[in-house]
Scaffold this motif. Structure first.
Motif, PDB file in Angstrom:
ATOM      1  N   VAL A 105       0.837  -0.961  -0.107  1.00  0.00           N
ATOM      2  CA  VAL A 105      -0.215   0.094   0.038  1.00  0.00           C
ATOM      3  C   VAL A 105       0.862   1.163  -0.057  1.00  0.00           C
ATOM      4  CG1 VAL A 105      -1.836  -1.041   1.187  1.00  0.00           C
ATOM      5  CG2 VAL A 105      -0.214   0.233   2.397  1.00  0.00           C
ATOM      6  N   ASP A 106       0.326   2.304  -0.278  1.00  0.00           N
ATOM      7  CA  ASP A 106       1.240   3.473  -0.436  1.00  0.00           C
ATOM      8  C   ASP A 106       1.226   4.267   0.722  1.00  0.00           C
ATOM      9  OD1 ASP A 106      -0.370   3.689  -3.484  1.00  0.00           O
ATOM     10  OD2 ASP A 106       1.759   3.043  -3.336  1.00  0.00           O
ATOM     11  N   VAL A 107      -0.133   4.301   1.522  1.00  0.00           N
ATOM     12  CA  VAL A 107      -0.271   4.992   2.859  1.00  0.00           C
ATOM     13  C   VAL A 107      -1.272   4.058   3.679  1.00  0.00           C
ATOM     14  CG1 VAL A 107      -2.037   6.584   1.665  1.00  0.00           C
ATOM     15  CG2 VAL A 107      -0.780   7.277   3.747  1.00  0.00           C
ATOM     16  N   VAL A 108      -1.155   4.240   5.137  1.00  0.00           N
ATOM     17  CA  VAL A 108      -2.039   3.641   5.959  1.00  0.00           C
ATOM     18  C   VAL A 108      -2.556   4.612   6.618  1.00  0.00           C
ATOM     19  CG1 VAL A 108      -2.306   2.035   7.688  1.00  0.00           C
ATOM     20  CG2 VAL A 108      -0.894   1.341   5.810  1.00  0.00           C
ATOM     21  N   PHE A 109      -4.039   4.605   6.534  1.00  0.00           N
ATOM     22  CA  PHE A 109      -4.792   5.326   7.719  1.00  0.00           C
ATOM     23  C   PHE A 109      -5.627   4.349   8.368  1.00  0.00           C
ATOM     24  CE2 PHE A 109      -3.983   9.895   6.701  1.00  0.00           C
ATOM     25  CZ  PHE A 109      -3.739   9.639   5.317  1.00  0.00           C
ATOM     26  N   ALA A 110      -4.994   3.826   9.474  1.00  0.00           N
ATOM     27  CA  ALA A 110      -5.704   2.708  10.345  1.00  0.00           C
ATOM     28  C   ALA A 110      -5.909   3.054  11.903  1.00  0.00           C
ATOM     29  CB  ALA A 110      -5.206   1.297  10.091  1.00  0.00           C
ATOM     30  N   HIS A 111      -6.001   4.292  12.463  1.00  0.00           N
ATOM     31  CA  HIS A 111      -6.247   4.548  13.665  1.00  0.00           C
ATOM     32  C   HIS A 111      -5.149   3.830  14.313  1.00  0.00           C
ATOM     33  CE1 HIS A 111      -7.956   0.524  14.582  1.00  0.00           C
ATOM     34  NE2 HIS A 111      -8.639   0.650  13.519  1.00  0.00           N
ATOM     35  N   THR A 112      -3.849   4.392  13.826  1.00  0.00           N
ATOM     36  CA  THR A 112      -2.602   3.750  14.679  1.00  0.00           C
ATOM     37  C   THR A 112      -2.043   4.804  15.537  1.00  0.00           C
ATOM     38  OG1 THR A 112      -2.167   2.938  12.362  1.00  0.00           O
ATOM     39  CG2 THR A 112      -0.397   2.816  13.842  1.00  0.00           C
ATOM     40  N   THR A 113      -1.837   4.051  16.681  1.00  0.00           N
ATOM     41  CA  THR A 113      -1.175   5.130  17.765  1.00  0.00           C
ATOM     42  C   THR A 113       0.192   5.604  17.425  1.00  0.00           C
ATOM     43  OG1 THR A 113      -2.663   4.135  19.370  1.00  0.00           O
ATOM     44  CG2 THR A 113      -1.155   5.510  20.353  1.00  0.00           C
ATOM     45  N   ILE A 114       0.575   6.727  17.658  1.00  0.00           N
ATOM     46  CA  ILE A 114       1.708   7.316  17.451  1.00  0.00           C
ATOM     47  C   ILE A 114       2.711   6.875  18.644  1.00  0.00           C
ATOM     48  CG2 ILE A 114       3.292   9.180  16.805  1.00  0.00           C
ATOM     49  CD1 ILE A 114       0.945  10.385  15.441  1.00  0.00           C
ATOM     50  N   LYS A 115       3.526   6.038  18.424  1.00  0.00           N
ATOM     51  CA  LYS A 115       4.569   5.758  19.529  1.00  0.00           C
ATOM     52  C   LYS A 115       5.986   5.881  19.004  1.00  0.00           C
ATOM     53  CE  LYS A 115       3.633   1.473  20.625  1.00  0.00           C
ATOM     54  NZ  LYS A 115       3.372   0.278  21.701  1.00  0.00           N
ATOM     55  N   PRO A 116       7.077   6.069  19.964  1.00  0.00           N
ATOM     56  CA  PRO A 116       8.440   6.331  19.546  1.00  0.00           C
ATOM     57  C   PRO A 116       8.873   4.922  18.871  1.00  0.00           C
ATOM     58  CG  PRO A 116       8.112   6.551  21.961  1.00  0.00           C
ATOM     59  CD  PRO A 116       6.564   6.446  21.543  1.00  0.00           C
ATOM     60  N   ALA A 117       8.688   3.826  19.597  1.00  0.00           N
ATOM     61  CA  ALA A 117       9.071   2.534  19.053  1.00  0.00           C
ATOM     62  C   ALA A 117       8.814   2.259  17.691  1.00  0.00           C
ATOM     63  CB  ALA A 117       8.534   1.344  19.918  1.00  0.00           C
ATOM     64  N   ARG A 118       7.503   2.806  17.257  1.00  0.00           N
ATOM     65  CA  ARG A 118       7.186   2.493  15.972  1.00  0.00           C
ATOM     66  C   ARG A 118       7.818   3.246  15.036  1.00  0.00           C
ATOM     67  NH1 ARG A 118       0.563   1.920  17.356  1.00  0.00           N
ATOM     68  NH2 ARG A 118       0.785  -0.241  18.026  1.00  0.00           N
ATOM     69  N   GLU A 119       8.282   4.548  15.397  1.00  0.00           N
ATOM     70  CA  GLU A 119       9.075   5.073  14.166  1.00  0.00           C
ATOM     71  C   GLU A 119      10.715   4.974  14.279  1.00  0.00           C
ATOM     72  OE1 GLU A 119       7.398   9.471  12.694  1.00  0.00           O
ATOM     73  OE2 GLU A 119       8.170   9.494  14.814  1.00  0.00           O
ATOM     74  N   SER A 120      10.981   4.524  15.427  1.00  0.00           N
ATOM     75  CA  SER A 120      12.409   4.194  15.550  1.00  0.00           C
ATOM     76  C   SER A 120      12.904   2.812  14.964  1.00  0.00           C
ATOM     77  CB  SER A 120      12.966   4.248  16.919  1.00  0.00           C
ATOM     78  OG  SER A 120      12.362   3.335  17.698  1.00  0.00           O
ATOM     79  N   SER A 121      12.153   1.747  15.331  1.00  0.00           N
ATOM     80  CA  SER A 121      12.475   0.511  14.967  1.00  0.00           C
ATOM     81  C   SER A 121      11.912  -0.023  13.740  1.00  0.00           C
ATOM     82  CB  SER A 121      12.296  -0.569  16.105  1.00  0.00           C
ATOM     83  OG  SER A 121      11.014  -0.931  16.215  1.00  0.00           O
ATOM     84  N   ILE A 122      10.973   0.544  13.523  1.00  0.00           N
ATOM     85  CA  ILE A 122      10.015   0.347  12.109  1.00  0.00           C
ATOM     86  C   ILE A 122      10.434   1.457  11.221  1.00  0.00           C
ATOM     87  CG2 ILE A 122       7.943  -0.634  11.051  1.00  0.00           C
ATOM     88  CD1 ILE A 122       7.077  -1.396  13.828  1.00  0.00           C
ATOM     89  N   ALA A 123      10.782   1.211   9.916  1.00  0.00           N
ATOM     90  CA  ALA A 123      11.228   2.215   8.893  1.00  0.00           C
ATOM     91  C   ALA A 123       9.840   2.981   8.390  1.00  0.00           C
ATOM     92  CB  ALA A 123      11.935   1.867   7.860  1.00  0.00           C
ATOM     93  N   ILE A 124       9.047   3.550   9.386  1.00  0.00           N
ATOM     94  CA  ILE A 124       7.881   4.389   8.708  1.00  0.00           C
ATOM     95  C   ILE A 124       7.930   5.781   9.295  1.00  0.00           C
ATOM     96  CG2 ILE A 124       6.319   2.587   8.573  1.00  0.00           C
ATOM     97  CD1 ILE A 124       5.085   3.557  11.327  1.00  0.00           C
ATOM     98  N   ASP A 125       6.896   6.619   8.798  1.00  0.00           N
ATOM     99  CA  ASP A 125       7.256   8.080   9.065  1.00  0.00           C
ATOM    100  C   ASP A 125       5.735   8.434   9.415  1.00  0.00           C
ATOM    101  OD1 ASP A 125       9.706   9.349   7.149  1.00  0.00           O
ATOM    102  OD2 ASP A 125       9.625   8.716   9.070  1.00  0.00           O
ATOM    103  N   PHE A 126       5.545   9.064  10.476  1.00  0.00           N
ATOM    104  CA  PHE A 126       3.866   9.203  10.915  1.00  0.00           C
ATOM    105  C   PHE A 126       3.454  10.709  10.258  1.00  0.00           C
ATOM    106  CE2 PHE A 126       2.024   6.189  13.408  1.00  0.00           C
ATOM    107  CZ  PHE A 126       3.197   5.737  14.093  1.00  0.00           C
TER     108      PHE A 126
END
Lengths: 402, 375, 344
Positions: C98-119
């Protein structure tokens, strides 16, 4: 023979030998080629995976196992370091490491697998024998139960058992308190347990030793009469122990949310156990029925002519032979059963696969986790198949006799 | 007549004292359970939720305007199935009668709306056509494998354009079973031959593969392939469905290999030796002599394997696909219908049981047919 | 040997192909493809929910997908909704599915640091809450000592609950996890769980849609912040910036009182700020982001401004009405946190 003849024969022998040598070399070369091909393919696979991971910015390392878990697991024990090097079994809590979480998962899977193996063998044998009953109702009932369970997916049976049966048990507040001890409720099934309070008093020690010896005799003594006496003795000794205060019975007491005291089976475990046991029992029933059918009819007739009742025939003549034959198939079923416990994720039971899912989500290290989980399942299967093989060797030291 | 029924009852239900006790215990219990179930099914259960959500159950989130694709695919699969049945069982008028009941049933369920019933009638007609063809035109049986394979390709081609991610419901389960069965067969045959090869390296590798697949749960293999594929080959952009099919195929090839291996062992060694002494090449021996006989022996267990695959299809919930079971759970997700658990789950169970029983029955008949015709 | 060479060449070519393609931005890929692949949930009422009677997917996240499609491709219909679950949502965008995900995802530091995504910017401010059955007699979080609380697997709530138990020293409480919300709700209804814990918006949706909403009580305790944001794959500033400003544009549209209804007349407005915002006079911000000049006009035409999208999915006319007043979801001019940077 002239010299020319012998040299012709030797020449022929030599050409045969060199042909054999060539064949052997060719054979070895093909083998080497296949091994090299596989090694190269695996190497390319590893390289591609590494490149893919690097590109996506996903790091591959096992160091996350030492991190604090940060999440709770609803049931299950894990190994913690006790005094010295002796590991303790303790309830998992969120400040333990992720490696401990994996151990909890393995513990839960092994617990359910062991219980299910025992229960499904018993139930399966009963169903298998029931399918050959002279009673029309029992015979057809067993047939249709086995047919229904074999033809429907296990996952749906599991969802049904959990959401349509176990979750409709009465809530704790109004749970049925059967026989003063057993509580069957939505929050779990609680059974009373015995716990040791005798300390080191001589009377309790004597009584517990006597109970132990009687129990061993009840299982292993070859004479049926002696077995019955041992069972009686064990019960008497246990009763005396409880009466003199060496052991007490913990009755579960219902609180607002759950019961304390006694041991419990959580609803998730109960549902998973029910589904897996019923499913495996059906397959075991089919195996047992097939094995019973394969025995010569002459045995039934001979037993009948000797005046043995049908029950005695089945217990003493048919079943021992059947168990010798079906043990390998049982081994396959047990491995299948262990694999089926992975469906615990559908009802929230924290088995190994479920905990792996949680860990993969919370830490992002899904590929490393998969390796650990696969290795665990391989080890579990290996343990089961080795045990069955060993049991088979003990029962059939010289192969199955016809 | 009364005399015979009394005699039958006495013999079958009350023959021995133990039987008497059993009957007295079991019969009232069974009757009570059966009556409660029937009473619930006919009075308190509200079945309208099934009728309303039938489309979601059958094809998931597949767009409604493309439903004709689903019907066409079903017709092609039904025709192939009918043709397969015709190779073994001749088409008789009572078969046609039973088949004709299906559109009638749909007509009743839809309260007289002819649209679905007409499409169903088309599917039934296709089945009958295939069945009649192979029953009465022996030449067409030779063309069966090629026709089945073509049909399989056409089905995938028809269903693919709207987007493979939209496959769902019962159709997804059926397609998954179909693709897995078709693909796992050649791989399984190769593995079986590899497992009894003279080259020890090949033997070890094949044995190792089969043993690993038999020790590891299917749900794990599916999940593993699902997370591995994007890392391994991101530019292919494999859809979830494709990854699920790959996982299933990898897993079930090992099981098919075991079945085929038992079939290979059933072929007398004398045939191989005789062929070798005639100078037939190893490959031809396997292709023309050993394999056909082996497959004849194991065709019934292989049909049972297809049922196993069908019964494991619900496991794709783990990778987010909406198969038959998950479609039912999605219907229950609507809080208004949250209390209809029993209705939806029993519908799912009954459907699976009917399909499963038919496949098991066909496998049993096939086994009998093979056993008698081999003489 | 020949086969081996071909295989080796194939794999290396594939890897090289991957590396080569890595440098193209998703924005160009989407424009070339002509369709936006948007990942959403399909079981979350109000955010991404499959209406089984119409067969259409609807929700606030869905509207954001449509706004992005309209802004990038000019047509809100050029979007393909791909269902993602809590487990698969990160992998889906990382692998390009998918190109972008909008799925009521909570912004957490671990998600941006250890997974290569940008909120992307926060599009809904939520919090972790608890829902109980009204007749259970539980009024606040402290009443749940020793209880069984259920949540979804892989959610932020798992760690929040574990931390809350540890902080209060509750040893007997249990956390039970299921894979989706409907199982959670069944378990709460049957009484297996004493409380159900997830984002408050989801709780409101479930209670609101139930046949008897009065049976459920959402406790006033908020265990933790839970801001939702869409996300894209990391290291793609072009794509991320374009999407960020489409989102900010929706906030700005509400602040500037541009709605779907009055869009036509606002397009004819003489106000230079609005002209530049909507790109109606040939000079807009679109070029800088690689979008067309009227990208905001297209987005607003598709879904309206933020307030309209909110009202359509979570407003007073829906079953799961969540009042914006007094929450961070209100516009900043009304004391909330919905704030767009300056379009100037």
């Amino acid at each position: 023979m002239t010299i020319h003849d012998t040299s012709a024969i030797r020449g022929m022998a030599e050409s045969v030998r060199s042909r054999r040598l060539r064949n052997r070399l060719r054979h070895a070369a093909i083998q080497l080629g296949i091994v090299a091909l596989v090694v190269v393919l695996l190497g390319m696979l590893a390289y591609a995976v590494k490149a893919g991971l690097a590109e996506k910015g996903i790091r591959f390392s096992f160091s996350f196992l030492a991190n604090t878990a940060g999440f709770d697991i609803s049931e299950g024990l894990t190994l913690t370091s006790g005094e010295g090097f002796v590991p303790n079994l303790a309830q998992f809590s969120s400040e333990m490491s992720i490696a401990s979480a994996f151990v909890t998962g393995i513990f839960n899977t092994a617990k359910i697998a062991l219980l299910a193996i025992i229960l499904s063998t018993i139930l399966g044998t009963m169903l298998g024998v029931g399918r050959l009953s002279t009673n029309w109702v029992v015979r057809n009932l067993c047939f249709w139960i086995v047919e229904f369970v074999r033809n429907t997916p296990l996952l749906i049976q599991l969802v049904f058992w959990y959401f349509a049966v176990v979750l409709h048990f009465p809530p704790m507040a109004s749970a049925a308190k059967l026989y003063g001890g057993l509580i069957v409720s939505q929050q779990g099934i609680y059974v009373p347990t015995l716990s040791w309070t005798g300390g080191a008093s001589t009377l309790s020690l004597i009584l517990i030793t006597a109970t132990g010896v009687s129990a061993l005799g009840a299982i292993f003594d070859p004479i049926r009469g002696a077995r019955r006496i041992c069972v009686g003795a064990a019960v008497v000794c246990l009763g005396l122990l409880v009466a003199t205060g060496g052991m007490i019975v913990n009755f579960p007491v219902a609180n607002k949310f759950k019961a304390s005291g006694g041991t419990s089976i959580s609803p998730e475990m109960a549902a998973l156990l029910l589904a897996v046991v019923v499913s495996s029992a059906s397959f075991i029933a089919e195996t047992v029925r097939g094995a019973i059918d394969a025995l010569p009819k002459a045995q039934w007739e001979a037993a009948g002519s000797l005046g043995l009742s049908r029950r005695d025939t089945v217990n003493d003549i048919i079943l021992p032979q059947v168990f010798r034959v079906v043990l390998p198939s049982f081994g396959n079923q047990y491995i299948s059963l262990t694999k089926n416990t992975a469906l615990g994720i559908a009802v929230g039971f924290p088995d190994l696969f479920n905990i792996y899912g949680t860990i993969a989500n919370q830490t992002g290290h899904s590929l490393e986790g998969i390796i650990i989980v696969m290795a665990s399942y391989l080890v579990l299967s290996w343990i089961i198949s080795s045990s069955v093989y060993w049991a088979n060797r003990r029962l059939n030291p010289m192969g199955v006799s016809q | 007549m009364i005399a015979t029924s009394i005699k039958w009852t006495r013999h079958n239900l009350f023959g021995k004292p133990f039987d008497v006790a059993l009957s007295l215990l079991v019969i009232p219990g069974v009757l009570w359970i059966a009556c409660s179930i029937l009473d619930w099914a006919l009075t308190t259960a509200r079945w309208d939720i099934i009728v309303q959500s039938l489309r979601v159950l059958m094809i998931g989130v597949f767009p409604a305007d493309q439903a004709w694709r689903a019907w066409t695919a079903s017709a092609i699969m039904a025709a192939t199935l009918g043709a397969g049945l015709g190779c073994v069982f001749s088409f008789k008028p009572h078969h046609g009668l039973v088949l004709a009941l299906v559109p009638l049933l749909i007509l009743i369920v839809d309260h007289g709306d002819p649209q679905n019933a007409l499409s169903a009638a088309g599917v039934v007609a296709a089945t009958s056509l295939g069945w009649v063809l192979t029953s009465y035109v022996p030449l067409s049986r030779k063309a069966m494998p090629a026709a089945a394979f073509t049909g399989f390709i056409v089905v995938v081609a028809v269903m693919a354009p709207p987007g493979v991610e939209l496959w769902g419901g019962l159709l997804l389960s059926v397609l998954l079973t179909l693709v897995t069965s078709v693909l796992s067969l050649p791989i399984g045959i190769l593995l079986a031959f590899g497992r009894q090869s003279r080259l020890s390296s090949l033997r070890i590798i094949c044995t190792w593969y089969i043993e690993v697949m038999r020790s590891v749960p299917l749900i794990l293999v599916v999940y593993w392939i699902w997370i591995l594929m994007p890392v391994l080959a991101p530019q292919w952009g494999l859809a979830d469905v494709a990854r699920g099919m790959i996982g299933f195929t990898i897993f079930y090839s090992a099981y098919v290999a075991e079945y085929v291996r038992s079939g290979l062992q059933a072929v007398p060694r004398a045939q191989t030796e005789a062929a070798r002494s005639l100078g037939v090449s190893e490959f031809d021996i396997n292709r023309s002599i050993v394999l056909p006989q082996a497959l004849r022996v194991v065709v019934a267990p292989l049909v049972g394997n297809v049922l196993d695959i069908f019964n494991s299809a619900p496991l794709v919930f783990i990778i987010g696909l909406t198969d038959f079971l998950r479609a039912g759970q999605m219907i229950l997700a609507n809080p208004q219908y949250g209390d209809r658990t029993f209705e939806v789950l029993s519908f799912l169970l009954v459907t699976y049981f009917l399909v499963g029983s038919m496949i098991t029955y066909a496998a049993r008949k096939l086994e009998d047919h093979m056993a008698t015709s081999a003489r | 040997m020949k086969l081996l060479k071909i295989l080796t060449a194939g794999v290396f070519a594939g890897v090289a192909f991957t590396a080569a393609n890595a440098s193209a931005s998703v924005l160009d890929t989407v424009k070339q493809r002509g369709v936006l692949n948007c990942g959403t949930d399909n079981t979350a009422p109000g955010f991404g929910y499959l209406n089984t009677t119409t067969g259409q997917i609807e929700g606030l996240d869905v509207d954001f997908c449509k706004a992005v499609a309209a802004g990038v491709l000019g047509d809100a219909a050029k979007v393909k909704f791909i269902t993602v679950t809590d487990k698969s949502r990160f992998d889906a965008v990382l692998t390009g599915q998918v190109d972008v995900v909008f799925a009521h995802t909570t912004i957490k530091p671990a998600r941006e640091s250890s997974i290569a995504i940008d909120f992307l910017p926060i599009n809904f401010y939520d919090g972790t809450g608890l829902m109980v059955k009204t007749d259970a007699g539980i009024k606040k979080f402290a009443d749940l000592d020793g209880a069984t609380i259920c949540t979804t697997q892989g959610s932020a709530t798992e760690t929040v609950l574990a931390a809350a138990f540890k902080a209060r020293g509750w040893k007997d409480s249990k956390v039970l996890t299921y894979e989706n919300l409907e199982k959670l709700f069944s378990a709460l209804n049957s009484g297996r769980c004493n409380a159900m814990s997830t984002d408050k918006s989801a709780l409101a949706a479930w209670a609101g849609n139930a046949p008897k909403p009065a049976d459920y009580l959402i406790l006033s305790d908020t265990l933790d912040k839970s801001p939702f944001g869409g996300f894209v794959a990391a290291n793609d500033s072009k794509w991320r910036n374009a999407l960020r400003w489409i989102e900010y544009g929706l906030f700005q549209a509400e602040e500037s009182e541009i709605t779907q209804a009055n869009l036509a007349e606002k397009l004819k407005s003489e106000d230079p700020f609005i002209q530049k915002f909507l790109g109606s006079n040939g000079g807009g911000y679109g070029k800088d982001f690689g979008l067309s000049d009227d990208f905001m006009a297209q987005a607003i035409k598709a879904v309206g401004n933020y307030g309209e999208a909110y009202d359509r999915n979570l407003g007073p006319k829906t079953k799961m009405y969540l009042d914006r007043k007094g929450t961070p979801n209100a516009l900043w001019t009304q004391g909330g946190a919905i704030y767009s940077p300056l379009w100037n």
